[in-house]
Design a protein around this motif. Structure first.
Motif, PDB file in Angstrom:
ATOM      1  N   ARG A 378       0.882  -1.188  -0.106  1.00 19.34           N
ATOM      2  CA  ARG A 378      -0.080  -0.164  -0.180  1.00 19.34           C
ATOM      3  C   ARG A 378       0.806   1.314   0.092  1.00 19.34           C
ATOM      4  O   ARG A 378       0.353   2.348  -0.152  1.00 19.34           O
ATOM      5  CB  ARG A 378      -0.924   0.014   1.214  1.00 19.34           C
ATOM      6  N   LYS A 379       2.168   1.191   0.518  1.00 15.39           N
ATOM      7  CA  LYS A 379       2.943   2.334   0.497  1.00 15.39           C
ATOM      8  C   LYS A 379       3.562   2.647  -0.692  1.00 15.39           C
ATOM      9  O   LYS A 379       4.159   3.695  -1.059  1.00 15.39           O
ATOM     10  CB  LYS A 379       4.186   2.049   1.589  1.00 15.39           C
ATOM     11  N   PHE A 380       3.502   1.604  -1.751  1.00 16.72           N
ATOM     12  CA  PHE A 380       4.044   1.989  -3.016  1.00 16.72           C
ATOM     13  C   PHE A 380       3.168   1.675  -4.101  1.00 16.72           C
ATOM     14  O   PHE A 380       3.368   1.480  -5.482  1.00 16.72           O
ATOM     15  CB  PHE A 380       5.192   0.892  -3.061  1.00 16.72           C
ATOM     16  N   GLY A 381       1.748   1.623  -3.882  1.00  8.70           N
ATOM     17  CA  GLY A 381       0.768   1.774  -5.230  1.00  8.70           C
ATOM     18  C   GLY A 381       0.540   0.246  -5.464  1.00  8.70           C
ATOM     19  O   GLY A 381      -0.011   0.224  -6.853  1.00  8.70           O
ATOM     20  N   LEU A 382       0.800  -0.813  -4.534  1.00 10.07           N
ATOM     21  CA  LEU A 382       0.352  -2.226  -5.119  1.00 10.07           C
ATOM     22  C   LEU A 382      -0.717  -2.539  -4.183  1.00 10.07           C
ATOM     23  O   LEU A 382      -0.490  -2.839  -3.159  1.00 10.07           O
ATOM     24  CB  LEU A 382       1.664  -3.080  -4.917  1.00 10.07           C
ATOM     25  N   GLY A 383      -1.700  -3.063  -5.052  1.00  9.21           N
ATOM     26  CA  GLY A 383      -2.712  -3.618  -4.401  1.00  9.21           C
ATOM     27  C   GLY A 383      -2.882  -5.253  -4.412  1.00  9.21           C
ATOM     28  O   GLY A 383      -2.340  -5.617  -5.330  1.00  9.21           O
ATOM     29  N   LEU A 384      -3.805  -5.683  -3.458  1.00  7.98           N
ATOM     30  CA  LEU A 384      -3.553  -7.291  -3.650  1.00  7.98           C
ATOM     31  C   LEU A 384      -4.975  -7.755  -3.400  1.00  7.98           C
ATOM     32  O   LEU A 384      -5.733  -7.296  -2.533  1.00  7.98           O
ATOM     33  CB  LEU A 384      -2.675  -7.676  -2.669  1.00  7.98           C
ATOM     34  N   CYS A 385      -5.593  -8.720  -3.900  1.00  2.00           N
ATOM     35  CA  CYS A 385      -6.707  -9.243  -3.748  1.00  2.00           C
ATOM     36  C   CYS A 385      -6.676 -10.734  -3.752  1.00  2.00           C
ATOM     37  O   CYS A 385      -5.867 -11.598  -4.762  1.00  2.00           O
ATOM     38  CB  CYS A 385      -7.775  -8.950  -5.060  1.00  2.00           C
ATOM     39  N   LEU A 386      -7.121 -11.408  -2.592  1.00  2.00           N
ATOM     40  CA  LEU A 386      -6.841 -12.767  -2.535  1.00  2.00           C
ATOM     41  C   LEU A 386      -8.081 -13.489  -2.592  1.00  2.00           C
ATOM     42  O   LEU A 386      -9.195 -12.984  -2.085  1.00  2.00           O
ATOM     43  CB  LEU A 386      -6.236 -13.263  -1.019  1.00  2.00           C
ATOM     44  N   VAL A 387      -8.330 -14.533  -3.780  1.00  2.00           N
ATOM     45  CA  VAL A 387      -9.615 -15.107  -3.809  1.00  2.00           C
ATOM     46  C   VAL A 387      -9.174 -16.696  -3.532  1.00  2.00           C
ATOM     47  O   VAL A 387      -8.395 -17.229  -3.804  1.00  2.00           O
ATOM     48  CB  VAL A 387      -9.786 -14.992  -5.520  1.00  2.00           C
ATOM     49  N   SER A 388     -10.149 -17.069  -2.739  1.00  2.00           N
ATOM     50  CA  SER A 388     -10.216 -18.454  -2.273  1.00  2.00           C
ATOM     51  C   SER A 388     -11.432 -19.176  -2.106  1.00  2.00           C
ATOM     52  O   SER A 388     -12.385 -18.521  -1.556  1.00  2.00           O
ATOM     53  CB  SER A 388      -9.286 -18.687  -1.214  1.00  2.00           C
ATOM     54  N   GLN A 389     -11.731 -20.429  -2.220  1.00  2.00           N
ATOM     55  CA  GLN A 389     -12.860 -21.222  -1.978  1.00  2.00           C
ATOM     56  C   GLN A 389     -12.457 -22.128  -0.817  1.00  2.00           C
ATOM     57  O   GLN A 389     -13.332 -22.941  -0.334  1.00  2.00           O
ATOM     58  CB  GLN A 389     -13.456 -21.872  -2.942  1.00  2.00           C
ATOM     59  N   SER A 390     -11.333 -22.029  -0.302  1.00  2.00           N
ATOM     60  CA  SER A 390     -10.800 -22.702   1.111  1.00  2.00           C
ATOM     61  C   SER A 390     -10.166 -21.631   2.045  1.00  2.00           C
ATOM     62  O   SER A 390      -8.940 -21.856   2.126  1.00  2.00           O
ATOM     63  CB  SER A 390     -10.011 -23.791   0.467  1.00  2.00           C
ATOM     64  N   PRO A 391     -11.021 -20.682   2.352  1.00  2.00           N
ATOM     65  CA  PRO A 391     -10.291 -19.842   3.511  1.00  2.00           C
ATOM     66  C   PRO A 391      -9.439 -20.160   4.538  1.00  2.00           C
ATOM     67  O   PRO A 391      -8.291 -19.742   4.822  1.00  2.00           O
ATOM     68  CB  PRO A 391     -11.486 -18.922   4.124  1.00  2.00           C
TER      69      PRO A 391
END
Length: 500
Positions: A378-391
């Motif tokens: 977040r400090k460097f403009g990089l976003g992340l989305c984790l997608v899972s059917q087995s949390p």
């Protein structure tokens, strides 16, 4: 519309109410007291009957009482206090007065709640389909997101809706596509840019290639020979004198030459054998004629890295390589002080099958860099989305860094506990609602939304792969086609003058 009256002791965070009507879990309500108009959300409901609140074990007696005491039914519920409507949803400093009426929130109030500066339209309220649910885009990109659901609950549709909305802002989205769902997709707001799973070894570090060759951390002598060959092969590529496009082959040739020297270490041959084995499986991911894989990322595109044809080891290496280089590039740009260049290289990464790439109970190279991006991105403009059917099998540290969550139907208790432990704003009452969600319904919470929300996610208007196969129809049609082909051949035989 009055749906209940507060009773009993109240607090700053929740109240109980009793009603003669049946509201719905997830509905928003308002309470006016002490000059404030406070918004709340119904999180729990129970039904009871005063005449039947005793220990009766006789079926006929219960049947008679239920006929006589039908008017003794009651409805009780719990409301989570969300904040003062007229004070930017700040939590009030005084509790609700017992006896205060609870009313369903007006459409105008709700529209104001879901009015944001940079809207991402996810869908509409489950209980009020005429109210659109918009969440704020910036917190999704800067503070990360998790999309979690059991198989078949609508996870892929949700990801597609999110991608299309982000494309409307020209955001460069990068999808690690584990099953080839997005490489041939069509998005109304942008195009797909398919990136081949190949890496120029010039941009790889020794640990990434060592992972492919399976040289363990305690194999010090083998690592020394491997490191020497790695450096020499890189120099040959840099100087343009490499005899092959295959990086592993170059390393193998260097070590083979060394092994022929009299008195050479026998472990050189062991390293050669490991490289030879890896060449059979992984050499096709190296390409010295391509640039840095990050240079292929396009703005206003869904940049799809197709991982459907590679195994888990290669996927882990590719993911770690891209995330490591992205973070390093962004850090270098941050040191220059040019914020525009830093923003120009912002990327929103979507990791399908996050439980494979960031497993909870074992280490992997991709997991290490996913954790780094989750903490520092977040400090460097990089976003992340984790997608899972087995949390439950997703790394807890990475999941706890996701400040936004879209949670569709989850039935497995261990999945629920794992998600709740990673989210501060997911109450037990909301957890209890997860098994009862229908396909496409989700609980949305986090910094992207002013309030926790039950949403009916929009249907994606584009085209993608990944839906369940219609196996029954296939076999029905295949048998029908076989019968038609057989009849056609019989007719052709009869036409030729033959008889059975």
């Amino acid at each position: 519309m009055v749906v209940g009256i507060c009773y009993g002791e109240t607090s700053l965070t929740e109240i109980t109410f009793i009603s003669d009507k049946m509201p719905k879990v997830g509905e928003y309500v308002t309470m006016e007291y002490d000059g404030k108009k406070v918004l709340g959300m119904i999180e729990n409901l129970i039904r009871g009957n005063d005449s039947l609140n005793v220990d009766i074990n006789d079926f006929k007696a219960i049947q008679k009482i239920s006929r006589i005491g039908a008017d003794d039914n009651y409805i009780k519920g719990k409301v989570k206090i969300l904040g003062d409507v007229n004070d930017n949803l700040r939590l009030p400093r005084t509790p609700v007065l017992p006896g205060t009426e609870i009313r369903l929130a007006d459409k105008e109030v709700l529209n104001e709640i879901f009015k944001v500066k940079n809207p991402i339209k996810l869908g509409s309220l489950v209980n009020q389909s005429d109210v659109d649910v918009n969440v704020e885009a910036n917190p999704i990109l800067s503070r990360h997101l998790a999309i979690l659901a059991m198989t078949g609950a609508g996870k892929s549709n949700t990801v597609s809706v999110l991608i299309d909305q982000l494309l409307g802002y020209n955001v460069p989205v990068f999808v690690f596509d584990m099953h080839g769902e997005y490489k041939d997709a069509e998005f109304p707001n942008g195009e797909v840019n398919v990136i081949k799973p190949k890496i120029n070894p010039q941009y790889m570090d020794i640990y990434e290639i060592k992972k492919l060759v399976h040289i363990g951390g305690n194999s010090f002598i083998q690592e020394r020979h491997f490191r020497r060959a790695f450096k020499e092969a890189k120099k040959m590529l840099s100087d343009g004198v490499a005899p092959s496009n295959n990086f592993l082959q170059i390393m193998y040739d260097i070590l083979e030459k060394d092994s022929q020297v009299e008195g050479s270490d026998k472990q050189i041959v062991d390293v050669m054998n490991k490289i030879d084995d890896s060449m059979d499986r992984y050499s096709n991911i190296f390409d010295k004629d391509i640039g840095n894989i990050l240079s292929n990322i396009k703005k206003a595109h869904v940049n799809v890295l197709d991982l459907s044809q590679v195994d888990e080891y290669v996927a882990s290496v590719l993911v770690s390589h891209i995330l490591r280089n992205s973070l390093q590039r962004s850090k270098n740009l941050a040191h220059t002080g040019n914020k525009e260049d830093l923003l120009n290289n912002s990327v929103f990464f979507i990791l399908e099958e996050a439980h494979i790439l960031a497993p909870n109970k074992r280490d992997s190279e991709s997991k290490r860099w996913i954790q780094r991006i989750a903490r520092e991105g977040r400090k460097f403009g990089l976003g992340l989305c984790l997608v899972s059917q087995s949390p439950k099998t997703v790394d807890h540290d990475a999941l706890s860094q996701m400040n936004n969550m879209i949670i569709l139907r989850l039935v497995e208790p261990e999945d629920q506990r794992h998600v709740q432990s990673a989210s501060e704003s997911l109450s037990q009452d909301l957890i209890n609602q997860l098994p009862s969600l229908n396909v496409g319904e989700a609980i949305v919470l986090g910094l992207m939304s002013k309030v926790p929300t039950l949403v009916k996610i929009d249907m994606f208007k584009g085209r993608r792969h990944g839906d369940d196969m219609d196996i029954i129809s296939y076999f029905k049609e295949s048998v029908k086609k076989e019968e038609e082909d057989l009849k056609q051949k019989e007719q052709e035989t009869l036409d030729m003058g033959y008889d059975y």
